[in-house]
Design a protein around this motif. Structure first.
Motif, short mmCIF file in Angstrom:
data_model
loop_
_atom_site.label_atom_id
_atom_site.label_comp_id
_atom_site.label_asym_id
_atom_site.label_seq_id
_atom_site.Cartn_x
_atom_site.Cartn_y
_atom_site.Cartn_z
N SER A 14 -5.48 82.54 -39.40
CA SER A 14 -6.17 83.24 -38.29
C SER A 14 -5.32 83.31 -37.02
O SER A 14 -5.42 84.27 -36.26
N THR A 15 -4.47 82.30 -36.79
CA THR A 15 -3.63 82.32 -35.58
C THR A 15 -2.64 83.48 -35.63
O THR A 15 -2.43 84.17 -34.64
N GLU A 16 -2.03 83.71 -36.83
CA GLU A 16 -1.09 84.82 -37.01
C GLU A 16 -1.80 86.16 -36.85
O GLU A 16 -1.30 87.06 -36.18
N ILE A 17 -2.97 86.27 -37.48
CA ILE A 17 -3.74 87.52 -37.42
C ILE A 17 -4.10 87.84 -35.96
O ILE A 17 -3.93 88.97 -35.50
N PHE A 18 -4.56 86.81 -35.24
CA PHE A 18 -4.95 87.00 -33.84
C PHE A 18 -3.78 87.46 -33.00
O PHE A 18 -3.86 88.46 -32.27
N PHE A 19 -2.66 86.72 -33.08
CA PHE A 19 -1.53 87.02 -32.19
C PHE A 19 -0.94 88.40 -32.48
O PHE A 19 -0.58 89.15 -31.57
N ARG A 20 -0.84 88.76 -33.78
CA ARG A 20 -0.31 90.07 -34.14
C ARG A 20 -1.20 91.18 -33.59
O ARG A 20 -0.73 92.20 -33.10
N LYS A 21 -2.51 90.96 -33.67
CA LYS A 21 -3.47 91.96 -33.18
C LYS A 21 -3.35 92.13 -31.67
O LYS A 21 -3.35 93.25 -31.14
N VAL A 22 -3.24 91.01 -30.94
CA VAL A 22 -3.15 91.06 -29.47
C VAL A 22 -1.84 91.68 -29.03
O VAL A 22 -1.80 92.51 -28.11
#
Length: 453
Positions: A28-36
């Protein structure tokens, strides 16, 4: 109900991660940062990611504090304002216990941070975000961060300015840390922090102006004595209190008219209507005593004038003038002026005032912006930047419409635009020898400071 909580650096490094319920996938950390990071590139209308968004059935909530991203995830339908407020409070609690909120302090104190997180949230349910209540359950001591590694204009540095020099480490110490000799230094800090928004027309007139202010308090007093904070006697609340046309300086003379305000739950308003004093027993840590908003006319700290005009084929000239409207005994710091230029600009050369020290000008070719940085500006002074632009093609249409507006950021210690003042800070005496240190500072910051062309 919170599934995960994590803190990321601006580079996307995972500093803190706690999975409370095991309901959300590990990446989830990777998904969040990539999205932001790539929000705009994914065809979204907004320039940056909103504080709340959903990806594959997971709700992501985030706030940015001190350059760090505080993030919570959940799969259930939960009030966004509740989670965003929780993230702000967690950031504040961590700052209270570490003294400084930074990537370095989080890494050095990761044991203490995880201890705090386990007490604040249990199996996804919030238990307490009170710095004072948590003291009973926290047993780890904070590890101090080297003062030399703090930002040059962080809270401690601003406290060092003005007529009285305050101890540099005073506002960066933990609420549970003692002095080297084992004794706790009795002191209290009060900040009046104002974020101002001003829009100037092309001719220099003020179109809109607003102040968002807060009175912050950080107490290191043992025994939680009662405190009385006295504000201006001429303080009026509500837009029906009359119009204000007299400009005031930071001396606070004249009436102060606020549109509205709210107070911390610990504040008692028994005598506020009579003599404008606030009574409270301050909880441990940092907290806002009062938040206020003002849209009445006030004297802006800077006047900004900008002009762009064609200067022959494939060329144009830009002139930006800044005048400091505050007294000469006050100095503004870290001033940055930006101006978007036409998309077909290929080159820019700059001319600064003769003998201009601590000033740099640069053309950011990637986003076609002019950036002018000034280390400091003394009150009453005037500064000018001239730029000569070279274009790739002949101008089509009006270059004024294709440029600007000019935006400005700054910090002005020991100055406030509204005129709101702390007249005195009275602490209930435990004994005749009890005389704690009292520190009061004023800080004005730019929220949205814009001049149209």
């Amino acid at each position: 109900m919170i599934s995960q909580f994590f803190v990321l650096s601006q580079r996307g490094d995972n500093i803190v991660f706690r999975d409370y319920r095991g309901e959300v996938q590990k990446g989830s950390t990777e998904i969040f940062f990539r999205k932001v990071k790539f929000w705009k590139e994914e065809g979204q209308d907004e320039a940056q990611a909103p504080p709340v968004f959903n990806v594959d059935g997971v709700n992501y909530f985030h706030v940015k504090v001190a350059g760090l991203l505080f993030v919570a995830t959940t799969r259930v339908n939960i009030s966004p304002s509740l989670v965003l407020e929780l993230l702000q409070r967690i950031a504040r609690v961590i700052k209270d216990y570490l003294g400084v909120l930074s990537e370095d302090s989080l890494r050095k104190n990761f044991v203490l941070v995880y201890e705090l997180l386990d007490e604040v949230i249990d199996f996804g349910y919030v238990q307490s975000t009170s710095t004072e209540v948590l003291k009973s359950y926290i047993f780890n001591e904070p590890i101090a961060v080297d003062a030399a590694r703090l930002p040059p204009l962080g809270p401690a540095a601003i406290f060092m300015q003005g007529s009285k020099r305050m101890p540099g480490t005073a506002v960066t110490k933990s609420v549970i840390a003692n002095e080297p000799a084992g004794r706790k230094r009795e002191e209290i800090f009060v900040d009046i922090i104002e974020k101002i928004s001003v829009t100037f027309s092309s001719s220099g007139y003020i179109l809109t102006s607003e102040i968002d202010g807060t009175i912050q308090m950080k107490s290191y007093l043992t025994g939680n004595p009662e405190i009385r904070v006295a504000l201006n006697e001429e303080l009026n609340i509500g837009r029906g209190s009359g119009s204000l046309y007299d400009y005031r300086s930071s001396t606070g003379s004249g009436a102060v008219i606020l549109d509205d305000c709210n107070f911390h739950e610990s504040v008692r308003l028994d005598s506020f209507d009579v003599d404008r004093t606030l009574s409270l027993v301050p909880p441990d840590g940092e907290f806002p005593v009062m938040n206020y908003r003002m849209t009445q006319e006030f004297k802006p700290p800077f006047r900004v004038n900008a002009l762009i005009e064609e200067a022959g084929n494939l060329r144009a000239e830009v002139t930006i003038k800044i005048r400091a409207e505050f007294p000469s005994n006050i100095t503004a710091n870290t001033i940055v002026v930006q101006m978007p230029l036409p998309k077909y600009t290929t080159r820019a050369t700059f001319e600064l005032d003769r003998g201009a020290a601590g000033q740099t000008a640069d053309f950011k070719e990637a986003n076609k912006k002019l950036e002018w940085s000034l280390k400091k500006i003394v009150g009453g002074s005037e500064h000018t930047l001239r730029a000569k632009l070279t274009f790739l093609q002949e101008t089509h249409g009006n270059i004024t419409k294709e440029s600007g507006p000019v935006s400005m950021t700054f910090i002005i210690p020991m100055h406030n635009a509204s005129g709101l003042q702390v007249k005195y800070l009275q602490i209930a005496k435990k004994s005749s020898t009890y005389n704690p240190y009292r520190w009061v500072r004023y800080v004005t910051q730019a929220n949205s400071y814009v001049a149209r062309l």
